[in-house]
Motif scaffolding. Structure first.
Motif, PDB file in Angstrom:
ATOM      1  N   ILE A 124     -13.974  69.152   4.448  1.00  0.00           N
ATOM      2  CA  ILE A 124     -13.337  68.042   5.165  1.00  0.00           C
ATOM      3  C   ILE A 124     -14.198  67.737   6.386  1.00  0.00           C
ATOM      4  N   ARG A 125     -14.545  66.477   6.568  1.00  0.00           N
ATOM      5  CA  ARG A 125     -15.460  66.128   7.664  1.00  0.00           C
ATOM      6  C   ARG A 125     -14.822  66.442   9.026  1.00  0.00           C
ATOM      7  N   GLY A 178     -12.932  63.722  10.718  1.00  0.00           N
ATOM      8  CA  GLY A 178     -12.000  63.037   9.831  1.00  0.00           C
ATOM      9  C   GLY A 178     -10.645  62.776  10.445  1.00  0.00           C
ATOM     10  N   ILE A 226     -22.916  57.619  10.871  1.00  0.00           N
ATOM     11  CA  ILE A 226     -22.464  56.347  10.324  1.00  0.00           C
ATOM     12  C   ILE A 226     -21.718  56.516   9.014  1.00  0.00           C
ATOM     13  N   GLY A 227     -21.840  57.720   8.422  1.00  0.00           N
ATOM     14  CA  GLY A 227     -21.188  57.832   7.116  1.00  0.00           C
ATOM     15  C   GLY A 227     -20.740  59.236   6.785  1.00  0.00           C
ATOM     16  N   GLY A 228     -20.645  60.081   7.779  1.00  0.00           N
ATOM     17  CA  GLY A 228     -20.196  61.452   7.514  1.00  0.00           C
ATOM     18  C   GLY A 228     -21.253  62.508   7.770  1.00  0.00           C
ATOM     19  N   HIS A 233     -23.453  67.684   1.031  1.00  0.00           N
ATOM     20  CA  HIS A 233     -22.027  67.405   0.838  1.00  0.00           C
ATOM     21  C   HIS A 233     -21.933  66.417  -0.322  1.00  0.00           C
ATOM     22  N   ALA A 235     -19.760  64.931  -2.157  1.00  0.00           N
ATOM     23  CA  ALA A 235     -18.872  63.757  -2.175  1.00  0.00           C
ATOM     24  C   ALA A 235     -19.433  62.633  -1.301  1.00  0.00           C
ATOM     25  N   TYR A 236     -20.018  62.996  -0.157  1.00  0.00           N
ATOM     26  CA  TYR A 236     -20.584  61.933   0.683  1.00  0.00           C
ATOM     27  C   TYR A 236     -21.915  61.427   0.131  1.00  0.00           C
ATOM     28  N   GLU A 259     -22.388  61.084  -3.148  1.00  0.00           N
ATOM     29  CA  GLU A 259     -21.891  60.104  -4.138  1.00  0.00           C
ATOM     30  C   GLU A 259     -21.471  58.820  -3.441  1.00  0.00           C
ATOM     31  N   GLY A 260     -20.830  58.978  -2.302  1.00  0.00           N
ATOM     32  CA  GLY A 260     -20.371  57.805  -1.546  1.00  0.00           C
ATOM     33  C   GLY A 260     -21.536  56.907  -1.162  1.00  0.00           C
ATOM     34  N   GLN A 261     -22.674  57.500  -0.802  1.00  0.00           N
ATOM     35  CA  GLN A 261     -23.851  56.683  -0.492  1.00  0.00           C
ATOM     36  C   GLN A 261     -24.327  55.927  -1.730  1.00  0.00           C
ATOM     37  N   GLN A 309     -22.535  55.050  -4.318  1.00  0.00           N
ATOM     38  CA  GLN A 309     -21.540  54.038  -4.700  1.00  0.00           C
ATOM     39  C   GLN A 309     -21.546  52.862  -3.739  1.00  0.00           C
ATOM     40  N   GLY A 310     -21.643  53.171  -2.445  1.00  0.00           N
ATOM     41  CA  GLY A 310     -21.643  52.105  -1.450  1.00  0.00           C
ATOM     42  C   GLY A 310     -22.880  51.233  -1.582  1.00  0.00           C
TER      43      GLY A 310
END
Lengths: 314, 750, 163
Positions: free
Chosen positions: B15-16, B19, B482-484, B638, B640-641, B643-645, B647-648
């Motif tokens: 968990i960041r 967060g 900026i993104g975690g 990390h 999940a983050y 993947e988030g990059q 996807q974004g």
């Protein structure tokens, strides 16, 4: 415009009184407006214009523009009669200020007026639907308003009141131009009235936007058809939006449908008639040529949906 | 580093640490700071795209009650024409000043002219309406083709084309021409059995961060001035602002607020120097917040581009030559990322003969800023479209053809070095083997595949880790999160220290409490700042060992560090990190670790995307049906983050491909400066974006990290573009593939 | 222009403020009441960053005048969860990494709460359409939608457990 004063009448009578005391000397450019005199309200100055507000999703944005013209906002959401919705055997009587989210959740309306509910469901986001109303959409009188073609398709009437009395105007005659309508200074849209469709009669509304949500219609089409037991179309209303200064009721498109089984050729002819009636402009949302083509597709598809619904209602 | 490291914390989805603040609304962004006595600053902007300012009179505005200060370009009159570093583009200080407040000319619709600070925002706006300006309207230049024409109106009478070492002698709208080459393209094309070529266009696209630019500032004559702002690089804000105002760096503190998105667009300054001038003049703190209209009109979007690309191949699929010409819009001042376009366009391919030129062209639009892999999406779009066409004409699977020609370790790049170890082949294989790629297409559907290359950068990062007596610690870093990225800093420090991540709190220091750190850009933070974090943590461990050694009367070399515990190899003693911290007062004071580095060895990240679309052939509307984004992370700290990059980036690219574009009228006025008509993707536009993380370690990072922030925006343009081409059977050349354009293609196809 | 005195309830707490007639509810929340968790991304109802509830109905605070708060119940991000425990929706946003920069997050959480109150078991498509007015530029929405659906499932399970 800058909002300098705010008033929330509690009844239609109070609203009419307020509007009546506002001088009608300067012809309002936007029909949902009147000029205010300082006598009318201690809040307003002689140059202040009154603007009627339902959901405010258009009005509040407009007041943020650069013009500094002072505005008195008359909030119509505290008037119970303008916030209610009655669906009965005769049809629908809708308070124009009820927000779309509340309207679309009303028991029964989706079954009886699926197209109108579709249109109300398409206005902006969930958040916008929590404020925006069908009456506001109508009175803002944008060529691209989603509910206007849908209202025309179901033959909706506007019940207008003023100190002088009441009058009724069909929706297709209500809007008179881009951002203009037939409301005179001192007048108020009190109810929207729609007859209950007979068995075999149902509506549909479709619009085209580049994304799936959040856009203004590039073109829109509201269609209502009535089928007899044999599946013959006995009546139809075809209305198109965002392809002319006002939404249009296209009699030629309806004529192409009546007397047919709404077969492919008839539906295509209705689409072609709608395209012919359109007089679209080119802007950042679409070219005139594109809009003309799309409105034909929308009329075709909306007619097919309305046909299925009409069949199911028999 | 070893191939497969056993990590205790790295690779977990923690968990960041920031967060809680972000899901409760407590996190403070650029517009969230209010100071006592604060004024509101507002900006008057040009209503014209191109005009001379003949007269400017602010006296009536200054006389309005409640107005405290007015700023114009005159306040920058001491600024010289010197080059500046920072951000992700090249510029000069004078251009920067002239972009922030117009000098003698306005160069785009929305160009700032006058700023006013007043007691309330409403008064400031009233005052703006009292400013009198006489404009002499000039013909706007709105496209590279018209800008490059011999008889084009000039934006700048003193701009001369720089062509390599040569400088032209007559002024032009072309600021520079770049050229990169290797091998012999003529010979390469002569050897080819099949040649494809096409011209392409990509529109101006905005980063579209949800948070508008904002700052609150206070100028103090005693040298305690401060700027609170939303930025990707607060040290860059300090450098630019201090130089524009003639201040010493030590007299300006810049605090990076939480940042609500940037994507490259918050690597430069717009408001901060103006607000500080207004504060200096008024003696009061000043807050400035752009509205969305201002963000679209006057902050840097990504360049529009025109390109021509030609590829030659043998029938067996070997690509023999690649050639191209790119022209990018810089906006009102020089400095488009066209050179990056030249350097990235062909890099996914191992081809001996390459030649590319690029033109940096000024036009009457907002000065461009970096946008996620700046310059690469435009150029690689063109190349990837043609590689797909080549595959079609050769009857080859597009992934298979790419594998045959893929760049790999040792491949010579057009821009100089040979590639170190990279993961393009692994990404292509993962895409080929994905479930998505095995699925059949339905009627009216099409599939596109595209690869993307971005360098990634390193650079300076500074980190301090301050330990506490109870064994917790604070990681002070200088890279805005900026993104975690705080989560990955926490994990890397935890890994190096051998303690649980939750014991460490990462914070972004201001410019006074951490040493210089380059901005968050170039996909550098997890790589470079991560290296600084690891170095600081190792410094802590070194000191922990020394303290333990001194307590045990052994040498530090005789102490091991195992899972956060000092171990005496010469005895049975054990001392945990927490107990060393608790006893630090007796061993020389509390422990801090330091990592100040200039990171080298950033590892490129290759990406491969697969997109399936469905096209409504009656309306031209394109729906994304399936989407898979594969990318090499080196090592996902990390996942999940990471993947988030992916996807974004994919979704920003999808928006660019489908609907996003600046729409200008003939007079050069921007017609869609808002989220209503600048149509970024909404939730209902998209399917889930399948993210596949490939891990080919970057040997220059202790844990194998490659930056992952940028490559993901490169492939979507051609993955979507070719999927549409494949679905409708007509050649796609121009973006966006908005419904009217697609319908036109369908109808022209017949 | 004269300021108006408004009595309202914000997150269940009786609140009074003075506001100019032109001020939006968003201006009041952020600038007068210092409730800066509600964010401004566009000021025109197009981004959803200022999502709040008015008498339980989801809307954008930038599309509401401050004076309209008179007698209403306003809900903001500051009223979601409690000081010692996050709501399930907040927890799921963190677990699924459903935020990057976080500027859209308060609005999305307020909107998700409204969605799940209205529809405890939304399909992916229903969730995507309901939340289409909440723009996010960082995530591509994938992890947001996963968090929303997981929060819905968790809340349903909690309801069943309680029943």
């Amino acid at each position: 415009m800058a909002v300098v004063a705010y008033n929330a009448p509690q009844s239609v009578e109070e609203a009419i009184d307020l509007l009546a005391t506002l001088s009608a000397t300067s012809a309002a450019t936007s029909a949902a407006t009147s000029s205010a005199t300082s006598a009318a309200t201690s809040l307003a100055t002689s140059t202040t214009r009154a603007r009627l507000m339902a959901g405010g999703t258009d009005l509040i944005i407009q007041t943020k523009s650069q013009s500094t013209e002072p505005v008195l906002v008359v909030d119509l959401k505290h008037i119970a009669e303008m916030m209610s919705c009655d669906l009965g055997a005769a049809g629908l009587s809708l308070g124009p200020s009820m927000c779309c989210a509340e309207f679309t959740a009303q028991a029964g309306v989706r079954d009886v007026y699926p197209g109108l509910v579709e249109a109300a469901d398409l206005i902006g986001s969930t958040q916008v639907q929590g404020r925006a109303s069908i009456g506001g959409n109508l009175c803002n009188s944008s060529p691209a308003a989603d509910t206007i073609p849908a209202l025309i398709a179901v033959g909706a009437q506007c019940l207008i009141v003023s100190a002088k009395g009441e009058r009724t105007v069909a929706v297709e005659d209500f809007v008179t131009g881009v951002g203009r309508n037939c409301l005179q200074p001192g007048e108020l849209l009190k109810r929207i009235l729609i007859h209950r469709p007979a068995a075999g009669s149902r509506d549909a509304y479709l619009r085209f936007i580049p994304r799936t949500e959040m856009d203004i219609a590039v073109a829109g089409a509201g269609v209502s058809v009535t089928l007899d037991q044999q599946g013959i179309c006995t009546a139809a209303r075809v209305a198109i939006g965002a392809v002319a200064p006002t939404a249009l009721l296209v009699a030629q498109a309806a004529a192409a449908l009546v007397g047919t089984r709404l077969d492919e050729a008839a539906v295509a002819a209705a689409g072609a008639a709608a395209a012919a009636a359109a007089s679209p402009i080119t802007d950042r949302r679409g070219t005139a040529d594109y809009r003309r083509q799309i409105v034909a597709v929308l009329v075709k598809r909306a007619t097919n949906i309305a046909k299925q619904r009409a069949q199911a209602s028999l | 580093m070893s191939e497969a490291q056993n990590f205790k914390y790295i690779g977990r989805n923690t968990i960041r640490p920031d967060g809680f603040d972000k899901v409760t609304g407590r996190a403070n962004y650029g517009a969230d700071l209010t100071l006592p006595g604060m004024l509101w600053g507002k900006i008057l902007r040009s209503p014209h795209a191109h005009a001379n300012i003949k007269r400017l009179d602010t006296s009536k505005a200054e006389a309005l009650a409640g107005v405290h200060a007015v700023a114009t370009f005159a306040d920058f009159s001491a600024v010289g024409d010197e080059a500046i570093e920072g951000g992700e583009g090249s510029s000069t200080l004078l251009d920067l000043a002239r972009n922030i407040l117009a000098r003698d000319k306005v160069l785009y619709h929305g160009h700032a002219v006058v700023a006013i600070a007043a007691k309330t925002a409403a008064i400031a706006e009233q005052a703006l309406a009292l400013v009198e300006i006489d404009y002499e309207i000039l013909t706007p230049v709105l496209d590279v083709r018209t800008a490059m024409a011999a008889d084009a109106p000039l934006l700048h009478n003193d701009l001369y084309t720089q062509n390599g070492a040569d400088k032209a002698t007559t002024p032009s709208n072309v600021a520079a021409r770049h050229e990169f080459k290797m091998g012999d393209v003529a010979a390469g094309f002569a050897a080819a059995e099949i040649i494809v070529e096409r011209e392409f266009y990509t529109p101006t696209a905005h980063q579209g961060y949800i948070e508008p630019h904002a700052c609150t500032v206070r100028f103090d004559k005693d040298g305690q001035s401060m700027v609170w702002c939303s930025t990707q690089g607060h040290f860059d804000v300090r450098a630019s602002t201090a130089r524009l105002l003639g201040m010493e760096l030590g007299k300006l503190k810049v605090i990076a607020s939480e940042i609500g998105g940037g994507f490259g667009g918050k690597t430069t300054v717009y408001l901060e120097p103006v607000a500080l001038i207004l504060s200096r003049k008024s003696g009061r703190p000043v807050k400035m917040v752009m509205n969305r209209d201002e963000v679209f009109k006057a902050t840097g979007p990504g360049s529009a581009s025109r390109s021509w690309i030609k590829l030659g191949a043998k029938k067996d699929g070997t690509i023999t030559a690649m050639q191209g010409s790119l022209a990018y819009e810089a906006g009102a001042f020089k400095g488009s990322p066209v050179m990056m376009g030249c350097m990235t366009a062909f890099t996914p391919y191992a081809v001996p003969n390459m030649l590319i030129e690029g033109f940096d062209v000024v036009v009457n639009k907002a000065k461009v800023a970096a946008y996620r892999a700046p310059g690469a999406p435009q150029a690689e779009f063109a190349v990837e479209m043609l590689v797909n066409e080549l595959a079609l004409k050769l009857g080859r699977d597009p992934i298979d053809l790419r594998l045959q020609n893929a760049a790999k370790e040792g491949t010579q790049t057009i821009y100089g070095p040979k590639l170190k170890r990279v993961g393009l082949v692994e990404c292509l294989e993962a895409a080929r083997d994905s479930k998505h790629y095995q699925q059949a297409l339905a009627a009216n559907q099409g599939r596109g595949v595209a690869a993307g290359f971005w360098f990634n950068v390193g650079g300076q990062s500074s980190v301090t880790i301050n330990m506490n007596p109870d064994g917790t610690g604070t990681i002070v870093e200088g890279s805005p999160d900026i993104g975690g990225s705080r989560a990955s800093m926490q994990m890397m420090a935890a890994e190096a220290l051998g303690i649980a991540p939750a014991l460490l709190k990462p914070i972004i220091g201001d410019t006074e409490n951490v040493a210089f750190s380059a901005g968050t850009g170039g996909s550098r933070t997890t790589f470079a700042t991560g290296m600084a974090v690891i170095e600081a943590a190792e410094d802590v461990v070194r000191q922990m060992k020394q303290r333990a050694a001194s307590m045990w009367n052994v040498t530090a070399e005789q102490v091991d560090w195992v899972d956060g515990v000092a171990v005496n190899t010469a005895g049975e003693d054990r001392l945990s990190l927490a107990s060393i911290c608790a006893g630090a007062d007796r061993t020389g004071g509390q422990i801090s670790g330091r990592g100040n580095i200039n990171a080298r060895g950033a590892g490129p990240s290759f990406a491969v995307h697969v997109c399936d679309v469905a096209v409504d052939q009656e309306t031209g509307k394109v729906d994304i049906v399936r989407y898979t984004a594969v990318q090499d992370a080196g090592k996902a700290i990390h996942p999940a983050y990471v993947e988030g990059q992916f996807q974004g980036g994919a979704v920003q690219g999808i928006g660019w491909a489908l609907n996003e574009e600046y729409v200008y009228g003939a007079s050069g006025l921007l017609e869609n400066a808002g989220f209503l008509d600048y149509r970024i993707p909404v939730a209902s536009d998209l399917p889930m974006i399948d993210a596949i993380i490939v891990e080919v370690p970057n040997n220059f990072h202790p844990y194998g990290v490659r930056g992952v922030g940028e490559s993901g925006i490169i492939p979507p343009l051609a993955a979507v573009g070719y999927a549409v081409e494949n679905a409708i059977g007509a050649a796609v050349t121009d973006l966006p593939l908005s419904p009217p354009r697609v319908l036109q293609l369908v109808q022209d196809r017949g | 222009m004269a300021k108006l005195h408004i009595s309202t309830s914000i997150n269940g707490e009786a609140t009074e403020f003075l506001c100019e007639p032109h001020a939006t509810l968003l201006d009041v929340l952020r600038n007068d009441l210092q409730l800066t968790g509600t964010k401004e991304g566009c000021g025109s109802g197009d981004c959803g960053a200022c999502s709040v509830t008015v008498d339980g109905r989801l809307t954008c605070a930038c599309l509401v005048l401050g004076v309209e708060a008179q007698g209403r119940e306003i809900g903001t991000i500051e009223g979601v969860g409690s000081s010692d425990k996050l709501s399930v929706i907040q927890e799921k946003f963190l677990e699924h990494a459903a935020l990057q920069c976080g500027i859209c997050t308060p609005g999305l959480i307020v909107s998700t709460q409204a969605l799940l109150q209205q529809n405890p078991d939304p399909s992916e498509e229903q969730a995507r359409y309901f939340l289409a007015g909440n723009l996010c530029r960082c995530t591509g929405y994938d992890k947001i939608i996963r968090a929303v659906l997981d929060a819905a499932a968790t809340l349903r399970a909690e309801q069943q457990g309680a029943a």
